[in-house]
Write a protein that holds these residues in place. Structure first.
Motif, mmCIF file in Angstrom:
data_model
loop_
_atom_site.group_PDB
_atom_site.id
_atom_site.type_symbol
_atom_site.label_atom_id
_atom_site.label_comp_id
_atom_site.label_asym_id
_atom_site.label_seq_id
_atom_site.Cartn_x
_atom_site.Cartn_y
_atom_site.Cartn_z
ATOM 1 N N PRO A 31 12.332 -24.850 -8.672
ATOM 2 C CA PRO A 31 12.758 -23.647 -7.955
ATOM 3 C C PRO A 31 14.059 -23.898 -7.194
ATOM 4 O O PRO A 31 14.237 -24.934 -6.579
ATOM 5 C CB PRO A 31 11.602 -23.382 -6.987
ATOM 6 C CG PRO A 31 10.979 -24.713 -6.763
ATOM 7 C CD PRO A 31 11.176 -25.497 -8.034
ATOM 8 N N PHE A 32 14.965 -22.947 -7.300
ATOM 9 C CA PHE A 32 16.234 -22.998 -6.584
ATOM 10 C C PHE A 32 16.424 -21.679 -5.854
ATOM 11 O O PHE A 32 15.997 -20.635 -6.313
ATOM 12 C CB PHE A 32 17.418 -23.156 -7.561
ATOM 13 C CG PHE A 32 17.479 -24.495 -8.251
ATOM 14 C CD1 PHE A 32 18.009 -25.582 -7.606
ATOM 15 C CD2 PHE A 32 17.011 -24.647 -9.538
ATOM 16 C CE1 PHE A 32 18.085 -26.809 -8.236
ATOM 17 C CE2 PHE A 32 17.070 -25.865 -10.179
ATOM 18 C CZ PHE A 32 17.613 -26.959 -9.531
ATOM 19 N N SER A 33 17.128 -21.745 -4.723
ATOM 20 C CA SER A 33 17.509 -20.494 -4.058
ATOM 21 C C SER A 33 18.641 -19.877 -4.875
ATOM 22 O O SER A 33 19.268 -20.552 -5.692
ATOM 23 C CB SER A 33 17.966 -20.766 -2.623
ATOM 24 O OG SER A 33 19.192 -21.472 -2.626
ATOM 25 N N LYS A 34 18.885 -18.597 -4.655
ATOM 26 C CA LYS A 34 19.918 -17.916 -5.437
ATOM 27 C C LYS A 34 21.279 -18.563 -5.234
ATOM 28 O O LYS A 34 22.044 -18.740 -6.182
ATOM 29 C CB LYS A 34 19.982 -16.430 -5.069
ATOM 30 C CG LYS A 34 18.873 -15.620 -5.677
ATOM 31 C CD LYS A 34 19.069 -14.148 -5.395
ATOM 32 C CE LYS A 34 17.954 -13.339 -6.042
ATOM 33 N NZ LYS A 34 18.106 -11.911 -5.781
ATOM 34 N N GLY A 35 21.594 -18.942 -4.005
ATOM 35 C CA GLY A 35 22.876 -19.576 -3.724
ATOM 36 C C GLY A 35 23.020 -20.907 -4.450
ATOM 37 O O GLY A 35 24.058 -21.194 -5.057
ATOM 38 N N THR A 36 21.975 -21.725 -4.404
ATOM 39 C CA THR A 36 22.005 -23.017 -5.089
ATOM 40 C C THR A 36 22.098 -22.814 -6.588
ATOM 41 O O THR A 36 22.848 -23.512 -7.281
ATOM 42 C CB THR A 36 20.737 -23.828 -4.740
ATOM 43 O OG1 THR A 36 20.624 -23.930 -3.326
ATOM 44 C CG2 THR A 36 20.799 -25.213 -5.345
ATOM 45 N N TYR A 37 21.332 -21.844 -7.088
ATOM 46 C CA TYR A 37 21.347 -21.566 -8.523
ATOM 47 C C TYR A 37 22.746 -21.125 -8.967
ATOM 48 O O TYR A 37 23.257 -21.599 -9.993
ATOM 49 C CB TYR A 37 20.313 -20.488 -8.857
ATOM 50 C CG TYR A 37 20.313 -20.068 -10.308
ATOM 51 C CD1 TYR A 37 19.741 -20.870 -11.285
ATOM 52 C CD2 TYR A 37 20.905 -18.862 -10.700
ATOM 53 C CE1 TYR A 37 19.750 -20.492 -12.608
ATOM 54 C CE2 TYR A 37 20.919 -18.475 -12.026
ATOM 55 C CZ TYR A 37 20.326 -19.293 -12.973
ATOM 56 O OH TYR A 37 20.342 -18.926 -14.283
ATOM 57 N N MET A 38 23.353 -20.228 -8.181
ATOM 58 C CA MET A 38 24.693 -19.760 -8.526
ATOM 59 C C MET A 38 25.693 -20.919 -8.481
ATOM 60 O O MET A 38 26.547 -21.048 -9.356
ATOM 61 C CB MET A 38 25.132 -18.642 -7.569
ATOM 62 C CG MET A 38 24.329 -17.356 -7.716
ATOM 63 S SD MET A 38 24.470 -16.617 -9.342
ATOM 64 C CE MET A 38 26.144 -16.049 -9.288
#
Length: 194
Positions: A117-124
């Motif tokens: 799982p990643f946060s949206k910011g980390t994923y982006m």
């Protein structure tokens, strides 16, 4: 949940207001009865003479009034306890709802990538990092291709030039060989004529 808490507090306020009005209304009959007895009493040598039956009735009414007040106090205390329990339950429900909201928000903001799982910011950031690396690789391979293409073109040009030189050399060598062959034949012919 905040609306429920406000609704509970408003209900508590109106209950206390209604109880205060009932107490004020029920106090008036006792006061009126005291006033009626005092005004209806006779004067005797500076003392007030009151009818015994009126006093007994006043005592009973006062006892009933006190009993009613005590019952009302017990009822109000029970209501207060019940409302405090409701408030506590509403607060617990609010905390639970806020915790659930935080979990849902975290799940909503999380993206699973490669099982992690990643946060949206980390994923982006990860995706843009991968895109940047791929672009760098693409630029590197384009540069290598152009460099290789330039070397290949130069090698072809050199090969063509070498082929031309070789063809010229072959032509010169053929001409030279033919000339030497004629000279040799001429010399043979001269030697056989002699």
């Amino acid at each position: 949940m905040n609306k429920l808490l406000l609704l509970g507090l408003a209900t508590l306020f109106f209950t206390f207001s209604a109880t205060a009005q009932e107490i004020e209304e029920s106090e008036n009959p006792v006061e009126d009865e005291f006033t009626r007895i005092i005004e209806g009493s006779n004067d005797y040598q500076g003392y007030k003479v009151v009818d015994y039956n009126d006093l007994v009735k006043l005592k009973q009414n006062t006892a009933n009034f006190i009993s009613n007040l005590n019952n009302e106090i017990v009822t109000q205390n029970n209501t207060i306890e019940q409302q405090q329990k409701e408030i506590t339950q509403l607060k617990n429900n609010l905390e639970s709802t806020q915790d659930n909201l935080k979990e849902v928000t975290a799940e909503k903001d999380a993206i699973t990538f490669l099982g992690m799982p990643f946060s949206k910011g980390t994923y982006m950031a990860l995706m843009w990092g991968i895109v940047a690396i791929l672009i760098l690789f693409l630029l590197f391979f384009i540069f290598q291709f152009k460099k290789g293409h330039a070397q290949t073109t130069e090698a072809r040009n050199n090969l063509i030039a070498t082929d031309k030189e070789f063809d010229e050399y072959k032509a010169k060598a053929l001409v030279k060989e033919q000339r030497l062959g004629r000279l040799l034949q001429d010399e043979r012919n001269k030697a056989s004529d002699r």
